[in-house]
Design a protein around this motif. Structure first.
Motif, PDB file in Angstrom:
ATOM      1  N   ALA A  85      34.321  15.695  69.013  1.00  0.00           N
ATOM      2  CA  ALA A  85      33.980  16.207  70.344  1.00  0.00           C
ATOM      3  C   ALA A  85      35.027  15.833  71.386  1.00  0.00           C
ATOM      4  CB  ALA A  85      32.590  15.742  70.760  1.00  0.00           C
ATOM      5  N   CYS A  86      36.291  15.889  71.008  1.00  0.00           N
ATOM      6  CA  CYS A  86      37.362  15.518  71.936  1.00  0.00           C
ATOM      7  C   CYS A  86      37.677  16.648  72.916  1.00  0.00           C
ATOM      8  CB  CYS A  86      38.623  15.151  71.161  1.00  0.00           C
ATOM      9  SG  CYS A  86      39.301  16.499  70.178  1.00  0.00           S
ATOM     10  N   ASP A 137      39.664  30.772  76.534  1.00  0.00           N
ATOM     11  CA  ASP A 137      38.418  30.031  76.764  1.00  0.00           C
ATOM     12  C   ASP A 137      37.254  30.555  75.924  1.00  0.00           C
ATOM     13  OD1 ASP A 137      39.655  28.377  78.599  1.00  0.00           O
ATOM     14  OD2 ASP A 137      39.197  29.713  80.280  1.00  0.00           O
ATOM     15  N   CYS A 138      37.468  30.689  74.648  1.00  0.00           N
ATOM     16  CA  CYS A 138      36.385  31.183  73.795  1.00  0.00           C
ATOM     17  C   CYS A 138      35.653  30.055  73.078  1.00  0.00           C
ATOM     18  CB  CYS A 138      36.899  32.214  72.807  1.00  0.00           C
ATOM     19  SG  CYS A 138      38.022  31.590  71.565  1.00  0.00           S
ATOM     20  N   ILE A 139      36.038  28.807  73.327  1.00  0.00           N
ATOM     21  CA  ILE A 139      35.402  27.663  72.660  1.00  0.00           C
ATOM     22  C   ILE A 139      34.669  26.823  73.697  1.00  0.00           C
ATOM     23  CG2 ILE A 139      35.800  25.587  71.304  1.00  0.00           C
ATOM     24  CD1 ILE A 139      38.338  26.919  70.240  1.00  0.00           C
ATOM     25  N   THR A 140      33.423  26.470  73.376  1.00  0.00           N
ATOM     26  CA  THR A 140      32.632  25.588  74.225  1.00  0.00           C
ATOM     27  C   THR A 140      32.148  24.412  73.381  1.00  0.00           C
ATOM     28  OG1 THR A 140      31.869  27.519  75.458  1.00  0.00           O
ATOM     29  CG2 THR A 140      30.662  25.466  75.779  1.00  0.00           C
ATOM     30  N   VAL A 141      32.497  23.205  73.807  1.00  0.00           N
ATOM     31  CA  VAL A 141      32.097  21.998  73.085  1.00  0.00           C
ATOM     32  C   VAL A 141      31.248  21.153  74.017  1.00  0.00           C
ATOM     33  CG1 VAL A 141      32.906  19.929  71.906  1.00  0.00           C
ATOM     34  CG2 VAL A 141      34.257  22.034  71.776  1.00  0.00           C
ATOM     35  N   ASN A 142      30.066  20.769  73.552  1.00  0.00           N
ATOM     36  CA  ASN A 142      29.197  19.876  74.320  1.00  0.00           C
ATOM     37  C   ASN A 142      28.930  18.629  73.491  1.00  0.00           C
ATOM     38  OD1 ASN A 142      28.869  21.618  76.557  1.00  0.00           O
ATOM     39  ND2 ASN A 142      27.363  22.797  75.395  1.00  0.00           N
ATOM     40  N   SER A 143      28.908  17.501  74.177  1.00  0.00           N
ATOM     41  CA  SER A 143      28.690  16.243  73.469  1.00  0.00           C
ATOM     42  C   SER A 143      27.877  15.287  74.328  1.00  0.00           C
ATOM     43  CB  SER A 143      30.031  15.604  73.123  1.00  0.00           C
ATOM     44  OG  SER A 143      30.724  15.307  74.317  1.00  0.00           O
ATOM     45  N   LEU A 183      28.994  15.114  68.838  1.00  0.00           N
ATOM     46  CA  LEU A 183      28.943  16.561  69.055  1.00  0.00           C
ATOM     47  C   LEU A 183      27.501  17.042  69.069  1.00  0.00           C
ATOM     48  CD1 LEU A 183      30.615  19.249  69.153  1.00  0.00           C
ATOM     49  CD2 LEU A 183      30.300  19.349  66.692  1.00  0.00           C
ATOM     50  N   THR A 184      27.129  17.768  70.103  1.00  0.00           N
ATOM     51  CA  THR A 184      25.766  18.316  70.158  1.00  0.00           C
ATOM     52  C   THR A 184      25.787  19.824  69.889  1.00  0.00           C
ATOM     53  OG1 THR A 184      25.979  18.535  72.551  1.00  0.00           O
ATOM     54  CG2 THR A 184      24.848  16.570  71.712  1.00  0.00           C
ATOM     55  N   GLU A 234      26.081  25.680  63.570  1.00  0.00           N
ATOM     56  CA  GLU A 234      25.545  25.875  62.220  1.00  0.00           C
ATOM     57  C   GLU A 234      26.266  27.018  61.502  1.00  0.00           C
ATOM     58  OE1 GLU A 234      21.370  26.544  62.176  1.00  0.00           O
ATOM     59  OE2 GLU A 234      21.348  27.105  60.065  1.00  0.00           O
ATOM     60  N   MET A 235      26.502  28.097  62.223  1.00  0.00           N
ATOM     61  CA  MET A 235      27.180  29.251  61.634  1.00  0.00           C
ATOM     62  C   MET A 235      28.635  28.909  61.290  1.00  0.00           C
ATOM     63  SD  MET A 235      26.860  32.919  63.338  1.00  0.00           S
ATOM     64  CE  MET A 235      27.437  34.398  62.587  1.00  0.00           C
TER      65      MET A 235
END
Length: 181
Positions: free
Chosen positions: A88-89, A99-105, A122-123, A168-169
Protein backbone atom coordinates in the motif's frame (compact mmCIF):
# COMPACT_ATOMS: atom_id res chain seq x y z
CA UNK A 1 -10.71 14.49 -62.22
CA UNK A 2 -7.32 15.94 -62.76
CA UNK A 3 -4.03 14.13 -62.54
CA UNK A 4 -1.46 15.90 -60.44
CA UNK A 5 2.17 15.05 -60.34
CA UNK A 6 3.79 14.22 -57.03
CA UNK A 7 6.54 16.71 -56.24
CA UNK A 8 9.98 15.14 -55.97
CA UNK A 9 8.93 12.04 -57.94
CA UNK A 10 10.25 11.83 -61.45
CA UNK A 11 9.14 9.51 -64.19
CA UNK A 12 12.08 7.57 -65.46
CA UNK A 13 12.43 5.02 -68.22
CA UNK A 14 13.21 2.27 -65.66
CA UNK A 15 10.04 3.01 -63.67
CA UNK A 16 7.98 2.96 -66.87
CA UNK A 17 9.37 -0.47 -67.81
CA UNK A 18 8.67 -1.77 -64.25
CA UNK A 19 5.08 -0.58 -64.50
CA UNK A 20 4.66 -2.07 -67.96
CA UNK A 21 5.99 -5.49 -66.91
CA UNK A 22 4.04 -5.48 -63.58
CA UNK A 23 7.19 -6.08 -61.56
CA UNK A 24 5.63 -4.88 -58.28
CA UNK A 25 2.66 -7.19 -58.78
CA UNK A 26 4.94 -10.20 -59.18
CA UNK A 27 6.95 -9.16 -56.11
CA UNK A 28 3.75 -9.15 -54.08
CA UNK A 29 2.69 -12.51 -55.47
CA UNK A 30 6.12 -13.95 -54.58
CA UNK A 31 5.66 -12.85 -50.97
CA UNK A 32 2.18 -14.40 -50.87
CA UNK A 33 3.45 -17.63 -52.42
CA UNK A 34 6.29 -17.78 -49.87
CA UNK A 35 3.82 -17.48 -46.95
CA UNK A 36 1.50 -20.10 -48.43
CA UNK A 37 4.36 -22.52 -48.94
CA UNK A 38 5.58 -21.98 -45.40
CA UNK A 39 2.06 -22.58 -44.01
CA UNK A 40 2.03 -26.01 -45.63
CA UNK A 41 5.13 -27.42 -43.95
CA UNK A 42 5.39 -25.50 -40.65
CA UNK A 43 3.98 -27.24 -37.59
CA UNK A 44 1.53 -25.26 -35.52
CA UNK A 45 0.32 -25.55 -31.97
CA UNK A 46 -3.11 -27.07 -31.43
CA UNK A 47 -5.65 -27.87 -34.11
CA UNK A 48 -4.97 -30.19 -37.02
CA UNK A 49 -1.23 -30.14 -37.72
CA UNK A 50 -1.72 -31.44 -41.28
CA UNK A 51 -4.09 -28.69 -42.33
CA UNK A 52 -2.60 -25.52 -43.75
CA UNK A 53 -3.71 -22.49 -41.77
CA UNK A 54 -3.25 -18.97 -42.93
CA UNK A 55 -5.01 -17.20 -40.09
CA UNK A 56 -5.18 -17.73 -36.34
CA UNK A 57 -8.06 -19.95 -35.25
CA UNK A 58 -9.02 -17.82 -32.26
CA UNK A 59 -10.75 -18.72 -29.87
CA UNK A 60 -10.21 -22.41 -30.67
CA UNK A 61 -6.48 -21.91 -30.42
CA UNK A 62 -4.88 -19.42 -28.04
CA UNK A 63 -3.82 -16.28 -29.79
CA UNK A 64 -0.12 -15.58 -29.97
CA UNK A 65 0.79 -12.23 -28.54
CA UNK A 66 4.09 -10.47 -28.56
CA UNK A 67 6.47 -11.09 -25.69
CA UNK A 68 6.36 -7.40 -24.80
CA UNK A 69 2.55 -7.15 -24.97
CA UNK A 70 0.91 -5.60 -21.91
CA UNK A 71 -2.69 -6.41 -21.15
CA UNK A 72 -4.90 -7.13 -18.17
CA UNK A 73 -3.55 -6.05 -14.78
CA UNK A 74 -2.96 -8.51 -11.97
CA UNK A 75 -2.08 -8.21 -8.28
CA UNK A 76 0.42 -10.93 -7.47
CA UNK A 77 0.17 -12.86 -4.24
CA UNK A 78 2.96 -14.11 -2.03
CA UNK A 79 3.52 -17.75 -3.11
CA UNK A 80 4.44 -18.83 0.43
CA UNK A 81 1.72 -17.20 2.51
CA UNK A 82 -0.94 -16.54 -0.12
CA UNK A 83 -1.28 -12.98 1.15
CA UNK A 84 -0.97 -9.91 -0.97
CA UNK A 85 2.45 -8.56 -1.90
CA UNK A 86 1.09 -5.02 -1.99
CA UNK A 87 2.44 -2.84 0.81
CA UNK A 88 0.00 0.00 0.00
CA UNK A 89 2.83 2.41 -0.79
CA UNK A 90 0.67 4.13 -3.45
CA UNK A 91 3.62 4.47 -5.86
CA UNK A 92 1.68 2.79 -8.67
CA UNK A 93 -1.12 5.34 -8.36
CA UNK A 94 1.37 8.19 -8.32
CA UNK A 95 3.17 6.85 -11.40
CA UNK A 96 -0.03 6.40 -13.41
CA UNK A 97 -0.35 9.28 -15.88
CA UNK A 98 -4.11 8.83 -16.31
CA UNK A 99 -4.99 8.24 -12.62
CA UNK A 100 -6.68 4.90 -13.16
CA UNK A 101 -5.39 3.33 -9.93
CA UNK A 102 -6.88 3.94 -6.49
CA UNK A 103 -5.18 2.47 -3.41
CA UNK A 104 -6.68 2.73 0.07
CA UNK A 105 -5.00 1.55 3.22
CA UNK A 106 -5.20 1.71 6.98
CA UNK A 107 -2.57 1.64 9.71
CA UNK A 108 -2.87 -1.40 11.93
CA UNK A 109 -0.84 -2.64 14.83
CA UNK A 110 1.08 -5.74 13.91
CA UNK A 111 2.82 -7.93 16.51
CA UNK A 112 6.30 -9.08 15.56
CA UNK A 113 7.30 -11.18 18.55
CA UNK A 114 7.08 -8.88 21.53
CA UNK A 115 7.26 -5.75 19.42
CA UNK A 116 4.15 -3.98 18.31
CA UNK A 117 4.59 -2.03 15.10
CA UNK A 118 2.18 0.02 13.08
CA UNK A 119 2.01 -1.13 9.50
CA UNK A 120 0.11 0.05 6.44
CA UNK A 121 -2.35 -2.58 5.33
CA UNK A 122 -4.07 -2.60 1.96
CA UNK A 123 -7.84 -2.30 2.27
CA UNK A 124 -9.07 -1.59 -1.26
CA UNK A 125 -7.43 -1.47 -4.66
CA UNK A 126 -9.23 -0.31 -7.79
CA UNK A 127 -7.91 -0.40 -11.34
CA UNK A 128 -9.94 1.25 -14.11
CA UNK A 129 -9.04 -0.67 -17.27
CA UNK A 130 -11.10 1.68 -19.45
CA UNK A 131 -8.73 4.54 -18.70
CA UNK A 132 -5.49 2.57 -18.63
CA UNK A 133 -3.16 3.09 -21.57
CA UNK A 134 -1.03 0.04 -20.63
CA UNK A 135 2.17 2.05 -20.37
CA UNK A 136 3.50 -0.22 -17.58
CA UNK A 137 4.68 2.72 -15.46
CA UNK A 138 2.66 1.38 -12.52
CA UNK A 139 4.36 -2.01 -12.44
CA UNK A 140 7.78 -0.42 -12.94
CA UNK A 141 7.15 1.79 -9.90
CA UNK A 142 6.02 -1.12 -7.71
CA UNK A 143 8.83 -2.01 -5.24
CA UNK A 144 7.44 -5.49 -4.47
CA UNK A 145 6.54 -6.58 -8.03
CA UNK A 146 2.96 -6.89 -6.87
CA UNK A 147 1.28 -5.14 -9.77
CA UNK A 148 1.82 -6.67 -13.19
CA UNK A 149 0.33 -6.20 -16.64
CA UNK A 150 -0.21 -9.69 -18.03
CA UNK A 151 -0.46 -10.86 -21.61
CA UNK A 152 -4.20 -11.42 -21.33
CA UNK A 153 -5.99 -9.22 -23.84
CA UNK A 154 -9.61 -10.20 -23.33
CA UNK A 155 -10.89 -7.09 -21.58
CA UNK A 156 -14.30 -6.75 -23.21
CA UNK A 157 -17.27 -6.33 -20.87
CA UNK A 158 -20.98 -5.74 -21.30
CA UNK A 159 -21.23 -2.74 -18.96
CA UNK A 160 -18.96 0.18 -18.16
CA UNK A 161 -18.87 -0.87 -14.53
CA UNK A 162 -17.03 -4.00 -15.61
CA UNK A 163 -13.99 -1.94 -16.52
CA UNK A 164 -13.39 -1.06 -12.87
CA UNK A 165 -11.55 -4.00 -11.35
CA UNK A 166 -11.44 -4.37 -7.58
CA UNK A 167 -8.81 -6.08 -5.47
CA UNK A 168 -10.45 -9.51 -5.56
CA UNK A 169 -10.79 -9.41 -9.34
CA UNK A 170 -7.17 -8.31 -9.72
CA UNK A 171 -5.92 -11.09 -7.45
CA UNK A 172 -8.04 -13.94 -8.75
CA UNK A 173 -8.23 -12.87 -12.37
CA UNK A 174 -11.16 -12.71 -14.72
CA UNK A 175 -13.10 -15.83 -15.54
CA UNK A 176 -13.31 -16.03 -19.29
CA UNK A 177 -15.86 -17.93 -21.28
CA UNK A 178 -14.37 -21.07 -22.85
CA UNK A 179 -15.61 -21.66 -26.35
CA UNK A 180 -15.92 -25.24 -27.56
CA UNK A 181 -16.59 -26.50 -31.01
Amino acid sequence: MTVTSVPGRRRTFTNAIKRLLLIDLFKGLAVTFKYNLRALYEKREGGNPNQAIYTEQYPLEPARVSERFRGAPRLNLDPETGGTLCIACDLCALACPVDCITVNSTRREVRDGEKVNKKKVLTTFFFDTSRCMFCNLCSEACPTDCLELTQSFELAVYHRSGFRWDREMLEKGVKYVKYNK
